[in-house]
Scaffold this motif. Structure first.
Motif, PDB file in Angstrom:
ATOM      1  N   ASN A 255      25.946  71.297  38.950  1.00 35.12           N
ATOM      2  CA  ASN A 255      27.424  71.316  38.265  1.00 35.12           C
ATOM      3  C   ASN A 255      28.084  72.557  38.215  1.00 35.12           C
ATOM      4  O   ASN A 255      28.904  73.421  37.885  1.00 35.12           O
ATOM      5  N   ASN A 256      27.345  73.430  37.379  1.00 37.16           N
ATOM      6  CA  ASN A 256      27.564  75.321  37.069  1.00 37.16           C
ATOM      7  C   ASN A 256      27.826  75.899  39.109  1.00 37.16           C
ATOM      8  O   ASN A 256      28.716  76.241  38.491  1.00 37.16           O
ATOM      9  N   ASP A 257      27.286  75.310  39.700  1.00 34.10           N
ATOM     10  CA  ASP A 257      27.358  75.876  41.251  1.00 34.10           C
ATOM     11  C   ASP A 257      29.009  75.667  41.532  1.00 34.10           C
ATOM     12  O   ASP A 257      29.241  76.219  42.169  1.00 34.10           O
ATOM     13  N   ASN A 258      29.314  74.117  41.484  1.00 30.55           N
ATOM     14  CA  ASN A 258      30.450  74.050  42.054  1.00 30.55           C
ATOM     15  C   ASN A 258      31.087  73.319  40.478  1.00 30.55           C
ATOM     16  O   ASN A 258      32.137  72.726  41.169  1.00 30.55           O
ATOM     17  N   GLY A 259      30.902  74.104  39.622  1.00 29.70           N
ATOM     18  CA  GLY A 259      32.418  74.047  38.648  1.00 29.70           C
ATOM     19  C   GLY A 259      32.778  72.543  38.202  1.00 29.70           C
ATOM     20  O   GLY A 259      33.921  71.899  38.327  1.00 29.70           O
ATOM     21  N   THR A 260      32.012  72.049  38.102  1.00 31.60           N
ATOM     22  CA  THR A 260      31.658  70.156  37.739  1.00 31.60           C
ATOM     23  C   THR A 260      30.905  69.821  36.506  1.00 31.60           C
ATOM     24  O   THR A 260      29.830  71.059  36.417  1.00 31.60           O
ATOM     25  N   SER A 261      31.049  68.532  35.859  1.00 29.26           N
ATOM     26  CA  SER A 261      30.585  68.605  34.465  1.00 29.26           C
ATOM     27  C   SER A 261      30.498  66.721  34.412  1.00 29.26           C
ATOM     28  O   SER A 261      31.411  66.293  35.259  1.00 29.26           O
ATOM     29  N   ALA A 262      28.903  66.812  34.219  1.00 33.84           N
ATOM     30  CA  ALA A 262      28.858  64.881  33.694  1.00 33.84           C
ATOM     31  C   ALA A 262      30.033  64.694  32.420  1.00 33.84           C
ATOM     32  O   ALA A 262      30.379  65.188  31.815  1.00 33.84           O
ATOM     33  N   ASN A 263      30.433  63.760  32.765  1.00 31.81           N
ATOM     34  CA  ASN A 263      31.351  63.000  31.663  1.00 31.81           C
ATOM     35  C   ASN A 263      30.381  62.006  30.695  1.00 31.81           C
ATOM     36  O   ASN A 263      29.990  61.447  30.823  1.00 31.81           O
ATOM     37  N   ASN A 264      29.923  62.498  28.952  1.00 27.29           N
ATOM     38  CA  ASN A 264      29.487  62.002  28.602  1.00 27.29           C
ATOM     39  C   ASN A 264      30.499  61.053  27.176  1.00 27.29           C
ATOM     40  O   ASN A 264      29.538  60.645  26.760  1.00 27.29           O
ATOM     41  N   ALA A 265      31.451  60.474  28.369  1.00 28.07           N
ATOM     42  CA  ALA A 265      32.265  59.704  27.251  1.00 28.07           C
ATOM     43  C   ALA A 265      31.954  57.988  27.365  1.00 28.07           C
ATOM     44  O   ALA A 265      30.615  57.680  27.998  1.00 28.07           O
ATOM     45  N   PHE A 266      31.317  57.526  25.376  1.00 28.90           N
ATOM     46  CA  PHE A 266      31.040  56.096  26.616  1.00 28.90           C
ATOM     47  C   PHE A 266      31.296  54.904  27.550  1.00 28.90           C
ATOM     48  O   PHE A 266      30.183  54.533  27.610  1.00 28.90           O
ATOM     49  N   LEU A 267      32.502  54.986  27.620  1.00 32.90           N
ATOM     50  CA  LEU A 267      33.118  53.842  28.490  1.00 32.90           C
ATOM     51  C   LEU A 267      32.546  54.488  30.179  1.00 32.90           C
ATOM     52  O   LEU A 267      31.544  53.497  30.758  1.00 32.90           O
ATOM     53  N   PRO A 268      32.476  55.434  29.979  1.00 39.06           N
ATOM     54  CA  PRO A 268      32.531  55.962  32.100  1.00 39.06           C
ATOM     55  C   PRO A 268      31.127  55.467  31.887  1.00 39.06           C
ATOM     56  O   PRO A 268      30.214  55.492  32.829  1.00 39.06           O
ATOM     57  N   LYS A 269      29.471  56.011  30.402  1.00 39.25           N
ATOM     58  CA  LYS A 269      28.260  55.883  30.509  1.00 39.25           C
ATOM     59  C   LYS A 269      28.256  54.332  30.612  1.00 39.25           C
ATOM     60  O   LYS A 269      27.174  53.312  31.790  1.00 39.25           O
ATOM     61  N   LEU A 270      28.424  53.464  30.300  1.00 38.48           N
ATOM     62  CA  LEU A 270      28.781  51.887  30.186  1.00 38.48           C
ATOM     63  C   LEU A 270      28.945  51.173  31.391  1.00 38.48           C
ATOM     64  O   LEU A 270      28.107  50.229  32.309  1.00 38.48           O
ATOM     65  N   PHE A 271      30.315  51.628  32.301  1.00 37.35           N
ATOM     66  CA  PHE A 271      30.503  51.071  33.264  1.00 37.35           C
ATOM     67  C   PHE A 271      29.602  51.223  34.157  1.00 37.35           C
ATOM     68  O   PHE A 271      29.712  51.043  35.593  1.00 37.35           O
ATOM     69  N   LEU A 272      28.783  52.399  33.925  1.00 33.61           N
ATOM     70  CA  LEU A 272      27.898  53.051  35.473  1.00 33.61           C
ATOM     71  C   LEU A 272      26.753  51.930  35.667  1.00 33.61           C
ATOM     72  O   LEU A 272      25.880  51.756  36.736  1.00 33.61           O
ATOM     73  N   HIS A 273      26.365  50.631  34.956  1.00 35.85           N
ATOM     74  CA  HIS A 273      25.441  50.028  34.718  1.00 35.85           C
ATOM     75  C   HIS A 273      25.942  48.451  35.494  1.00 35.85           C
ATOM     76  O   HIS A 273      25.664  48.114  36.453  1.00 35.85           O
ATOM     77  N   PHE A 274      27.439  48.875  35.596  1.00 32.55           N
ATOM     78  CA  PHE A 274      27.723  46.743  36.199  1.00 32.55           C
ATOM     79  C   PHE A 274      28.122  47.563  37.890  1.00 32.55           C
ATOM     80  O   PHE A 274      28.613  48.360  38.086  1.00 32.55           O
ATOM     81  N   VAL A 275      27.216  46.588  39.110  1.00 25.40           N
ATOM     82  CA  VAL A 275      27.641  45.866  39.839  1.00 25.40           C
ATOM     83  C   VAL A 275      28.328  44.545  40.188  1.00 25.40           C
ATOM     84  O   VAL A 275      27.968  43.964  39.170  1.00 25.40           O
ATOM     85  N   ILE A 276      29.867  44.436  40.641  1.00 25.80           N
ATOM     86  CA  ILE A 276      30.540  43.426  40.773  1.00 25.80           C
ATOM     87  C   ILE A 276      30.788  43.257  42.321  1.00 25.80           C
ATOM     88  O   ILE A 276      30.417  43.744  43.066  1.00 25.80           O
ATOM     89  N   ALA A 277      30.587  42.131  41.702  1.00 24.18           N
ATOM     90  CA  ALA A 277      31.339  41.607  43.614  1.00 24.18           C
ATOM     91  C   ALA A 277      31.803  39.924  43.815  1.00 24.18           C
ATOM     92  O   ALA A 277      32.023  39.389  42.982  1.00 24.18           O
TER      93      ALA A 277
END
Length: 354
Positions: A255-277
């Motif tokens: 992240n430091n080398d590419n100028g990015t950062s992790a999104n630590n907000a609640f909803l983005p973390k929550l949505f990472l758990h779900f797989v839909i079909a």
């Protein structure tokens, strides 16, 4: 002593359930790693096209296919007796994955057994020293052999367990492990609704690569599938890694080398758990599935650019009289995707003259 006294008076079905719960309790207490830090991560790959098409993670969708049932042992049912499933997956980089499985229903014990093999062939690789000098070639492989058993409980419940022997070999480095999967399924055929819990890869290493113990890619999943009564559609929602809330691997150096950062907000973390079909039923012999895995798409996101259809997958099932053909395609980047082909056959139908 007290545990044995408590279990003994129960009937066989409840004793089995208590045993599964006890195994879950003992193994979950062991610390597990995040992201790709565990060993044997090839176990996360979907072994069948149907699983690939639904986003790579699904516990509740059952379609009378033994390949799907071997992912979740509680899906093993007596109508799968005599069925064999074979699949081939061409992964990027010339890597090939093969799987084979079958089911057998034992009438006397009212138990459905399943067995399967999952094999990863990485091809021939040059073997070099620290200076880059080539000293020959080696052929790394990973494979897992499993045995499953499942029983029905009351009218709508079933439960099952799988024991797996895992082997990984890379030139002079090799490792073995043993793992257990355990699942519970509630299936209401009248309402066309099912919900299932699955704990995967609970176990330990029998032999380490270089003397240091590593964790297995443990996962706890919960999902449901619902087919609409008045439309040829169905939906699946699966939550992965429900034992841990923050599941995104955060590489601070990258992240430091590419100028990015992790999104630590609640909803983005929550949505990472779900797989839909979504399941589309185009008649009795054709089914199409479309899946989306948000964690996969997020992990493969390229800094400052798009990543195409990464995280999306699709597939179809064609049913013939004596066999079924499955095909799936899963995208990993804007121009990288892999195809998976599988067939399911019933031994009884093959030997039948009609």
């Amino acid at each position: 002593m007290h545990l044995l006294i408590y279990i003994y008076p129960l009937n066989k079905n409840l004793r089995f359930s208590v045993t599964i719960i006890f195994i879950l309790y003992c193994t979950i207490c062991v610390a597990q790693t995040l992201g790709g830090n565990a060993a044997y991560n090839f176990l996360k790959l979907p072994a069948t096209p149907t699983l690939t098409a639904t986003g790579g993670v699904n516990t509740s969708y059952h379609n009378n296919e033994v390949g799907v049932a071997l992912n979740n042992p509680s899906l093993l049912k007596n109508n799968l007796h005599g069925q064999i499933n074979l699949s081939f997956n061409g992964l990027p980089g010339g890597i090939k994955a093969y799987s084979a499985g079958g089911a057998y229903y034992h009438t006397k014990s009212n138990t459905t057994f399943g067995t399967g093999v999952f094999f990863i062939d990485y091809g021939s690789t040059p073997q070099t020293d620290a200076s880059g000098n080539v000293s020959g070639n080696f052929r790394p492989v990973d494979f897992a052999v499993q045995l499953s058993a499942a029983k029905k409980y009351l009218q709508k419940w079933s439960y099952g367990a799988t024991i797996k022997f895992i082997h990984s070999g890379y030139a002079q480095y090799s490792s073995n492990a043993i793992a257990v999967d355990a699942g519970v399924l509630y299936d209401d055929t009248t309402a066309q609704f099912s919900i299932s819990f699955l704990a995967k890869n609970m176990g330990l290493q029998l032999k380490t690569y270089a003397g240091e113990k590593e964790d297995l890619p443990f996962d706890m999943q919960l999902g449901f599938t619902k087919r609409l009564a008045k439309a040829p559609l169905g939906f699946s929602v699966t939550a992965q890694s429900i034992h841990r809330f923050n599941i995104l691997y955060n590489d601070t150096l990258f992240n430091n080398d590419n100028g990015t950062s992790a999104n630590n907000a609640f909803l983005p973390k929550l949505f990472l758990h779900f797989v839909i079909a979504t399941h589309i039923y185009l008649g009795p012999h054709l089914e199409v599935a479309v899946g989306y895995n948000h964690l996969r798409r997020t992990e493969l996101q390229l800094p400052g650019g798009g990543n195409g259809l990464a995280g999306f997958s699709t597939g179809l099932r064609l049913k013939f009289n004596k066999l079924e053909v499955q095909f799936a395609r899963s995208a990993y980047a804007s121009n990288i995707a892999y195809n998976q082909l599988g067939i399911s056959v019933s031994v009884q139908k093959l030997i039948s003259p009609l």
